[in-house]
Design a protein around this motif. Sequence first.
Motif, PDB file in Angstrom:
ATOM      1  N   PRO A 241     -10.721 -13.716  19.398  1.00  0.00           N
ATOM      2  CA  PRO A 241     -10.212 -14.264  18.617  1.00  0.00           C
ATOM      3  C   PRO A 241      -9.133 -13.237  17.861  1.00  0.00           C
ATOM      4  O   PRO A 241      -9.316 -12.129  17.758  1.00  0.00           O
ATOM      5  CB  PRO A 241     -10.773 -14.948  17.518  1.00  0.00           C
ATOM      6  CG  PRO A 241     -12.336 -14.149  17.810  1.00  0.00           C
ATOM      7  CD  PRO A 241     -12.178 -13.791  19.148  1.00  0.00           C
ATOM      8  N   ASP A 242      -7.826 -13.899  17.382  1.00  0.00           N
ATOM      9  CA  ASP A 242      -6.990 -12.950  16.620  1.00  0.00           C
ATOM     10  C   ASP A 242      -7.237 -12.836  15.013  1.00  0.00           C
ATOM     11  O   ASP A 242      -6.793 -13.556  14.317  1.00  0.00           O
ATOM     12  CB  ASP A 242      -5.548 -13.518  16.854  1.00  0.00           C
ATOM     13  CG  ASP A 242      -4.466 -12.339  16.364  1.00  0.00           C
ATOM     14  OD1 ASP A 242      -4.884 -11.489  15.974  1.00  0.00           O
ATOM     15  OD2 ASP A 242      -3.325 -12.998  16.068  1.00  0.00           O
ATOM     16  N   VAL A 243      -8.076 -11.930  14.822  1.00  0.00           N
ATOM     17  CA  VAL A 243      -8.781 -11.999  13.407  1.00  0.00           C
ATOM     18  C   VAL A 243      -7.962 -10.836  12.821  1.00  0.00           C
ATOM     19  O   VAL A 243      -7.867  -9.882  13.160  1.00  0.00           O
ATOM     20  CB  VAL A 243     -10.215 -11.768  13.427  1.00  0.00           C
ATOM     21  CG1 VAL A 243     -10.619 -11.562  12.061  1.00  0.00           C
ATOM     22  CG2 VAL A 243     -11.066 -12.892  14.057  1.00  0.00           C
ATOM     23  N   PRO A 244      -7.161 -11.141  11.466  1.00  0.00           N
ATOM     24  CA  PRO A 244      -6.917  -9.853  10.744  1.00  0.00           C
ATOM     25  C   PRO A 244      -7.480  -8.671  10.615  1.00  0.00           C
ATOM     26  O   PRO A 244      -8.867  -8.944  10.552  1.00  0.00           O
ATOM     27  CB  PRO A 244      -6.530 -10.886   9.350  1.00  0.00           C
ATOM     28  CG  PRO A 244      -6.407 -12.005   9.701  1.00  0.00           C
ATOM     29  CD  PRO A 244      -7.493 -12.304  10.890  1.00  0.00           C
ATOM     30  N   ALA A 245      -7.266  -7.763  10.589  1.00  0.00           N
ATOM     31  CA  ALA A 245      -7.779  -6.474  10.555  1.00  0.00           C
ATOM     32  C   ALA A 245      -8.831  -6.308   9.300  1.00  0.00           C
ATOM     33  O   ALA A 245      -9.810  -5.857   9.282  1.00  0.00           O
ATOM     34  CB  ALA A 245      -7.061  -5.165  10.663  1.00  0.00           C
ATOM     35  N   GLN A 430      -2.371   0.248  10.959  1.00  0.00           N
ATOM     36  CA  GLN A 430      -3.004   1.366  11.541  1.00  0.00           C
ATOM     37  C   GLN A 430      -3.615   1.207  12.935  1.00  0.00           C
ATOM     38  O   GLN A 430      -4.158   1.947  13.465  1.00  0.00           O
ATOM     39  CB  GLN A 430      -4.041   2.105  10.518  1.00  0.00           C
ATOM     40  CG  GLN A 430      -3.206   2.865   9.361  1.00  0.00           C
ATOM     41  CD  GLN A 430      -4.208   3.800   8.552  1.00  0.00           C
ATOM     42  OE1 GLN A 430      -5.290   3.401   8.142  1.00  0.00           O
ATOM     43  NE2 GLN A 430      -3.898   5.140   8.616  1.00  0.00           N
ATOM     44  N   GLY A 431      -3.798  -0.169  13.225  1.00  0.00           N
ATOM     45  CA  GLY A 431      -4.400  -0.396  14.629  1.00  0.00           C
ATOM     46  C   GLY A 431      -5.902  -0.128  14.429  1.00  0.00           C
ATOM     47  O   GLY A 431      -6.355   0.404  15.620  1.00  0.00           O
ATOM     48  N   ILE A 432      -6.565  -0.427  13.338  1.00  0.00           N
ATOM     49  CA  ILE A 432      -8.046  -0.100  13.204  1.00  0.00           C
ATOM     50  C   ILE A 432      -9.071  -0.841  13.889  1.00  0.00           C
ATOM     51  O   ILE A 432     -10.326  -0.558  14.075  1.00  0.00           O
ATOM     52  CB  ILE A 432      -8.237   0.403  11.963  1.00  0.00           C
ATOM     53  CG1 ILE A 432      -8.276  -1.005  11.174  1.00  0.00           C
ATOM     54  CG2 ILE A 432      -7.387   1.250  11.104  1.00  0.00           C
ATOM     55  CD1 ILE A 432      -9.181  -0.719   9.634  1.00  0.00           C
ATOM     56  N   ARG A 433      -8.589  -2.228  14.194  1.00  0.00           N
ATOM     57  CA  ARG A 433      -9.345  -3.325  14.439  1.00  0.00           C
ATOM     58  C   ARG A 433      -9.818  -3.100  15.875  1.00  0.00           C
ATOM     59  O   ARG A 433      -9.107  -2.496  16.843  1.00  0.00           O
ATOM     60  CB  ARG A 433      -8.763  -4.807  14.151  1.00  0.00           C
ATOM     61  CG  ARG A 433      -7.826  -4.939  14.998  1.00  0.00           C
ATOM     62  CD  ARG A 433      -7.319  -6.434  14.755  1.00  0.00           C
ATOM     63  NE  ARG A 433      -5.964  -6.577  15.591  1.00  0.00           N
ATOM     64  CZ  ARG A 433      -5.405  -7.775  15.566  1.00  0.00           C
ATOM     65  NH1 ARG A 433      -5.996  -8.825  15.049  1.00  0.00           N
ATOM     66  NH2 ARG A 433      -4.429  -7.879  16.161  1.00  0.00           N
ATOM     67  N   SER A 434     -11.217  -3.743  16.402  1.00  0.00           N
ATOM     68  CA  SER A 434     -11.682  -3.711  17.786  1.00  0.00           C
ATOM     69  C   SER A 434     -10.389  -4.002  18.713  1.00  0.00           C
ATOM     70  O   SER A 434     -10.498  -3.232  19.955  1.00  0.00           O
ATOM     71  CB  SER A 434     -12.839  -4.250  17.823  1.00  0.00           C
ATOM     72  OG  SER A 434     -12.695  -5.663  17.597  1.00  0.00           O
ATOM     73  N   SER A 435      -9.764  -5.079  18.835  1.00  0.00           N
ATOM     74  CA  SER A 435      -8.980  -5.524  19.544  1.00  0.00           C
ATOM     75  C   SER A 435      -7.581  -4.476  19.958  1.00  0.00           C
ATOM     76  O   SER A 435      -7.263  -4.342  20.896  1.00  0.00           O
ATOM     77  CB  SER A 435      -8.360  -6.867  19.320  1.00  0.00           C
ATOM     78  OG  SER A 435      -7.776  -6.961  18.055  1.00  0.00           O
ATOM     79  N   ASP A 436      -7.302  -3.887  18.709  1.00  0.00           N
ATOM     80  CA  ASP A 436      -6.376  -2.971  18.840  1.00  0.00           C
ATOM     81  C   ASP A 436      -6.726  -1.735  19.545  1.00  0.00           C
ATOM     82  O   ASP A 436      -6.060  -1.086  20.317  1.00  0.00           O
ATOM     83  CB  ASP A 436      -5.878  -2.737  17.183  1.00  0.00           C
ATOM     84  CG  ASP A 436      -5.096  -3.854  16.670  1.00  0.00           C
ATOM     85  OD1 ASP A 436      -4.538  -4.492  17.438  1.00  0.00           O
ATOM     86  OD2 ASP A 436      -5.392  -3.713  15.194  1.00  0.00           O
TER      87      ASP A 436
END
Length: 502
Positions: A241-245, A430-436
């Motif tokens: 799912p596209d969850v915000p970071a 910063q692209g810190i989330r798992s999907s990034d």
Amino acid sequence: MTRMTAPELLDLVVDAGTWESWDTPPIQVAADTEYADELLRAQEKTGLDEAVLTGVATIRGRRTAILVCEFGFLGGSIGVAAGERLVAAIRRATRERLPLLALPTSGGTRMQEGTTAFLQMVKITAAVIKHKEAHLPYLVYLRSPTTGGVFASWGSLGHVTIAEPGALVGFLGPRVFEALYESPFPAGVQTAENLHAHGLIDAVRPPDQLAEIVDRALRIITSSRACRSPLAETPVHASLPDVPAWDSVVASRREDRPGVREVMFHSASDVLPLNGTGQGEVDPGLILALVRFGDMPCVLLGQDRRGQTTRSPLGPGALREARRGMRLAAELNLPLVTVIDTAGAALSKEAEEGGLAGEIARCIADMVSLDVPTISLLLGQGTGGGALALIPADRVLAAQHGWLSPLPPEGASAILHHDIAHAPDMAARQGIRSSDLLASGIVDEVIPEFPDAADESTAFCTRVGAVLHRELSVLDAADTTQRLSDRAERFDRIGLLQPAHA
């Protein structure tokens, strides 16, 4: 304290009727009349021919080589004959590829033989090192007393070291200290419990629990792994799912989010906790253990979210303990699993003076160069150098709400905006989330949460254990040369990849 004799201890620990002595008559050593009489009286008193017994037996069905001291024989002291007997047994255990259990109790070097006896400790140590270089287990149970050269050599080299409750364990015997310095040695220092509190031994357990501990350790270290084809283990990537970071950051900080302890409790088939650096430090922010996920053994290093507080953040001692785990993995030829879950390493005078930056660097260097299979699991917060120290692995996994960043988003906001109000924006930028991390090639697989691990703790931990078992199985079957080459290349190309969706 009632001291068990060597035969009594063997009767307690080994399977009935399985003890087979490896001892031959002790070699002759130079002895004046007084020393010869002492040896004769010791033999008559104990019914033994020397201060050590060696042999092989089964412990809970596991064939194990054993070294055991008899304190009643001249204080368990080690002379040339005892040293030669120990070395012969260690070398035989190595040749026969047997795990080795040492049960010392000794005042150290045999004073009647002087320097030649003293140097036996070097010979014994060299034999132990060769045994460990063969990736064979060396377990130590320190009994009371264990002092002097024995403690300062083969008594302190165990992969796993346990001690008897209340045991006197230390380098300089208290009687010698008092004679030399004309004052008593400080009370409570040379005890098994104090050594455990300072991370020098792994546990304090009575003799009647030793067989179970040895069995568990060897079950993890030596059990054969089932052969399987890595092609059959290809993971199925679920759409995320596209969850915000920032939502992931908030989720990762929930008090009720499961951590490494819950993962082990719900998904490991065997766990043997270890303790400390072995060099005088314990840090509650890191858990070190021998673990099996299904039939796959590993050394596990886990940052413990509940052991880290604002008063006691992850410090350099935790990283030195992590490096002990890395050495264990290399020596035992076991895969290494690191679990990352930290709000950040300590920022303090003590951390700086304790060498925090250097320990981060050395952890990275060790992780990069380890020959054994390695897996890093980003379980929750992955902040700064404390996370970076444990990330370089063959496979990098992430929980859906796990994240990785050089600073917490609030810190990045403070640097760029001089406030923390922009933290959610910085988390996104910063692209810190798992999907990034998955899209940029930093992470290989994301373990889903439905919708949050804190809301399904048992199911989530079971899911994590299944993924770890699968990945350990795949890496165990992989070609070592190719695996090491792939590990190096994965970090070479980070930042150079095009986004997966482009």
